[in-house]
Scaffold this active site. Structure first.
Site, PDB file in Angstrom:
ATOM      1  N   TYR A  90      64.658  66.019  86.556  1.00 13.54           N
ATOM      2  CA  TYR A  90      65.165  67.383  86.628  1.00 13.54           C
ATOM      3  C   TYR A  90      64.112  68.325  86.051  1.00 13.54           C
ATOM      4  O   TYR A  90      63.661  68.165  84.913  1.00 13.54           O
ATOM      5  CB  TYR A  90      66.469  67.521  85.858  1.00 13.54           C
ATOM      6  CG  TYR A  90      67.023  68.934  85.849  1.00 13.54           C
ATOM      7  CD1 TYR A  90      67.604  69.475  86.984  1.00 13.54           C
ATOM      8  CD2 TYR A  90      66.933  69.725  84.706  1.00 13.54           C
ATOM      9  CE1 TYR A  90      68.098  70.766  86.983  1.00 13.54           C
ATOM     10  CE2 TYR A  90      67.433  71.017  84.691  1.00 13.54           C
ATOM     11  CZ  TYR A  90      68.009  71.540  85.835  1.00 13.54           C
ATOM     12  OH  TYR A  90      68.491  72.827  85.840  1.00 13.54           O
ATOM     13  N   THR A 487       6.566  46.212  80.183  1.00 13.11           N
ATOM     14  CA  THR A 487       5.814  46.466  81.412  1.00 13.11           C
ATOM     15  C   THR A 487       6.788  46.680  82.563  1.00 13.11           C
ATOM     16  O   THR A 487       7.710  45.887  82.757  1.00 13.11           O
ATOM     17  CB  THR A 487       4.872  45.298  81.734  1.00 13.11           C
ATOM     18  OG1 THR A 487       3.942  45.130  80.658  1.00 13.11           O
ATOM     19  CG2 THR A 487       4.109  45.558  83.034  1.00 13.11           C
ATOM     20  N   HIS A 556      10.962  42.358  79.368  1.00 11.06           N
ATOM     21  CA  HIS A 556      10.756  41.605  78.131  1.00 11.06           C
ATOM     22  C   HIS A 556       9.788  42.364  77.224  1.00 11.06           C
ATOM     23  O   HIS A 556       9.051  43.254  77.679  1.00 11.06           O
ATOM     24  CB  HIS A 556      10.215  40.206  78.426  1.00 11.06           C
ATOM     25  CG  HIS A 556       8.835  40.201  79.012  1.00 11.06           C
ATOM     26  ND1 HIS A 556       8.605  40.329  80.369  1.00 11.06           N
ATOM     27  CD2 HIS A 556       7.604  40.101  78.429  1.00 11.06           C
ATOM     28  CE1 HIS A 556       7.307  40.295  80.595  1.00 11.06           C
ATOM     29  NE2 HIS A 556       6.672  40.176  79.436  1.00 11.06           N
TER      30      HIS A 556
END
Length: 599
Positions: A90, A487, A556
């Site tokens: 409602y 790298t 790495h």
């Protein structure tokens, strides 16, 4: 044997309406009916929806939803609708006469005061509208709310957000006493639920009968008429069971015989799961979701079942929830002070993409945009401004760059940043004045962009933390802090540096944790880690002609070349954050090549 049990009983269908007491009892006392009612409603609401609008508008609407607890009210209404066959929200605006239609355009900021959930048990549907020209055709013209002390309130349907359970076959011939509402979802699944519960109960009883001791006593039946004999027998074997339970010894007369009958329980689990699968099919909920278990069996993942289920929930959201809430949503926007026809929302997917999947899509989209901006015979395939606007819209919709829409609004679109005619004329004059030996700056840049070897690296900015970790793990020496790097590209094949593009960020942060390993590359001891961004950047350069001497690319950091380094099996990899600086481009020279080859 004169029983009512008939093998063909299930081939006859009769419309048996469950009473409210039966529905409440099933929902309150049995877990299968509760899950069948709750799970789809919960899944339809748990991720909710995302509004597509300007940031202030989104914040205003979301604040209004929180104030009214829209998400919680919709969830409650959906559960009760599925259980009882119908419920309503409602929309409380404080109007004196609820029997009149709700005028949405009159709702101002804060116009919605509250939202109340009303079940069909208290909300009786009125006469069905049969005028095909009416908005409410086939639906009740009004509803009557039964209040305290016998008071009744007539409510116009425009003030209600109506939720139905299972759709009835036909209101005209249905035996459903609740006209104007649907059926409970338990109505069609009850037989399957009862069969599963009965099977589980019988299996539980069988467990207690899995082992039965049988003792044969001479003249047992002939002596039962003697009351003293009966009491002695009971006393005798009570003591025997107590003795057997304590030390496993059973004392019997020489003429008595003892035997044990064991019931096989093999296959009962498969039988029970077969009944559970029938319940799952009746409820249209995968077994993995209904029972909360992982998929079983060879190569079983449950992915297909869950995908189909998520598609079903999405259909429920778009075909049932969204139309039912259309009027409420407009009221919420106006109550939040937002009046904009372009404001809309999207239901959030139930199964979110992983970060890798989102990033892959982002990369593919960005690459496709670059291809569209490419040129053919000196002409752009698609205008750069058009691609820019389309790409921004896609990124905003996908949500991969939070705050992008606000940034675009602040700094402007690409098409809005085009230089003026005066700026172009001034740039041309400056370029003409700076020509050295009839060679323009663009020609010089072209000469500078001649192919050459390429070495790209990112230096580690928090090298001191990594060196401290290495010392703590037993490394006597490490590379200097200035030489710790990652790298990205080592191309012995000459390439055009200007074709390599640029990165999105000058600083990259690898979050803590994740997959970290210590390995040995030649004489180098290196720390391996994952970074999708570095992989994509490497692949981008390779796609544009850069070479790579190894089969694959693995980010790495070289820690040490010391032969006296500790056994890597005893080294715990560094788990902290890794911060990398901007990309550094350089040509390959002998020392660099040797260093990279060793790592």
């Amino acid at each position: 044997m004169g029983t009512d049990r008939d093998k063909a009983a299930t081939t006859f269908y009769a419309h048996t309406v469950m009473t409210d007491d039966q529905l409440i009892a099933a929902y309150s006392t049995a877990w299968l009916p509760r899950k069948i009612v709750d799970i789809p409603a919960l899944d339809a609401c748990r991720k909710w929806r995302g509004w597509q609008a300007k940031k202030p508008q989104i914040e205003a609407i979301e604040d209004e939803e929180k104030r009214l607890n829209v998400k919680g009210k919709v969830l409650e209404a959906m559960k009760k609708a599925r259980l009882f066959g119908g419920a309503a929200l409602y929309i409380g605006t404080g109007d004196a006469d609820a029997a009149k239609p709700l005028d949405v355009e009159r709702i101002g900021r804060g116009g919605i005061r509250y939202l109340n959930v009303i079940t069909r048990r208290k909300l009786s549907a009125g006469e069905i509208e049969r005028n095909p020209e009416s908005e409410w055709y086939g639906k009740p013209r009004d509803y009557t709310l039964s209040g305290n002390n016998g008071q009744q309130v007539v409510i116009h349907p425009s003030r209600l957000v109506l939720f139905s359970g299972a759709m009835p076959a036909d209101d005209e011939i249905s035996t459903n006493v609740w006209q104007g509402w649907g059926d409970s979802v338990l109505q069609s699944t009850l037989d399957a639920i009862k069969n599963a519960d009965s099977t589980a109960g019988n299996i539980a009883s069988l467990v207690f009968e899995a082992k039965v001791d049988v003792i044969r006593i001479p003249d047992f039946m002939a002596s039962l008429n003697n009351e003293v004999y009966r009491s002695k027998i009971i006393e005798r074997y009570t003591l025997a069971n107590m003795s057997k339970g304590i030390n496993g010894t059973l004392l019997l007369d020489k003429e008595e015989e003892y035997d044990t009958k064991s019931a096989s329980l093999a296959g009962l689990t498969d039988i029970l799961m077969a009944f559970m699968q029938i319940v799952s099919g009746a409820a249209d909920i995968p077994v993995t979701r209904l029972l909360g278990q992982s998929p079983a069996g060879m190569n079983s993942t449950g992915t297909s079942d869950m995908k189909n289920y998520h598609d079903r929930i999405q259909s429920m959201q778009e075909l049932e929830l969204q139309p039912a809430m259309a009027r409420l949503d407009e009221c919420i926007e106006r109550s939040a002070g937002v009046v904009d026809p372009d404001v809309h929302y999207r239901w959030a997917p139930l199964e979110q993409m992983s970060e890798k999947e989102r990033a892959d899509i982002f990369k593919i989209t960005a690459d496709a945009a670059r291809q569209l901006v490419g040129t053919t015979a000196g002409q752009e395939i698609v205008p750069r401004e058009a691609v820019s606007d389309a790409l921004v819209n896609r990124l905003v919709e996908d949500g991969v760059l939070p705050g992008l829409d606000a940034a675009i609004e602040e700094y402007g679109k690409l098409s809005e940043q085009e230089p003026s005619d005066d700026e172009l004329a001034a740039a041309a004059a400056a370029q003409a004045a700076a020509k050295p030996n009839n060679v323009t700056r663009m020609q010089a840049a072209a000469n500078d962009a001649a192919p050459r070897t390429l070495y790209v690296r990112r230096d580690v900015l928090n090298a001191a933390e990594i060196i401290a970790w290495a010392k703590g793990q037993g490394f006597k020496t490490t590379l200097p802090a200035d030489d710790l790097h990652v790298t990205i590209t080592f191309s012995r094949t000459p390439v055009d540096w200007m074709e390599m593009g640029s990165t999105w960020e000058d600083e990259v942060k690898i979050p803590r944790g994740g997959a970290r390993l210590m390995e040995r590359f030649g004489e180098a001891r290196v720390l391996l880690f994952n970074s999708n961004m570095l992989r994509w950047r490497h692949d981008e350069m390779v796609d544009k002609g850069a070479s790579w001497d190894h089969p694959e690319y693995q980010p790495h950091i070289t820690i040490s070349y010391d032969p006296g380094s500790p056994d890597l099996a005893d080294v715990e990899p560094y788990q902290g954050e890794i911060v990398l600086g901007p990309e550094r481009f350089a040509e390959i020279y002998e020392g660099t090549a040797q260093s990279i080859a060793e790592s």
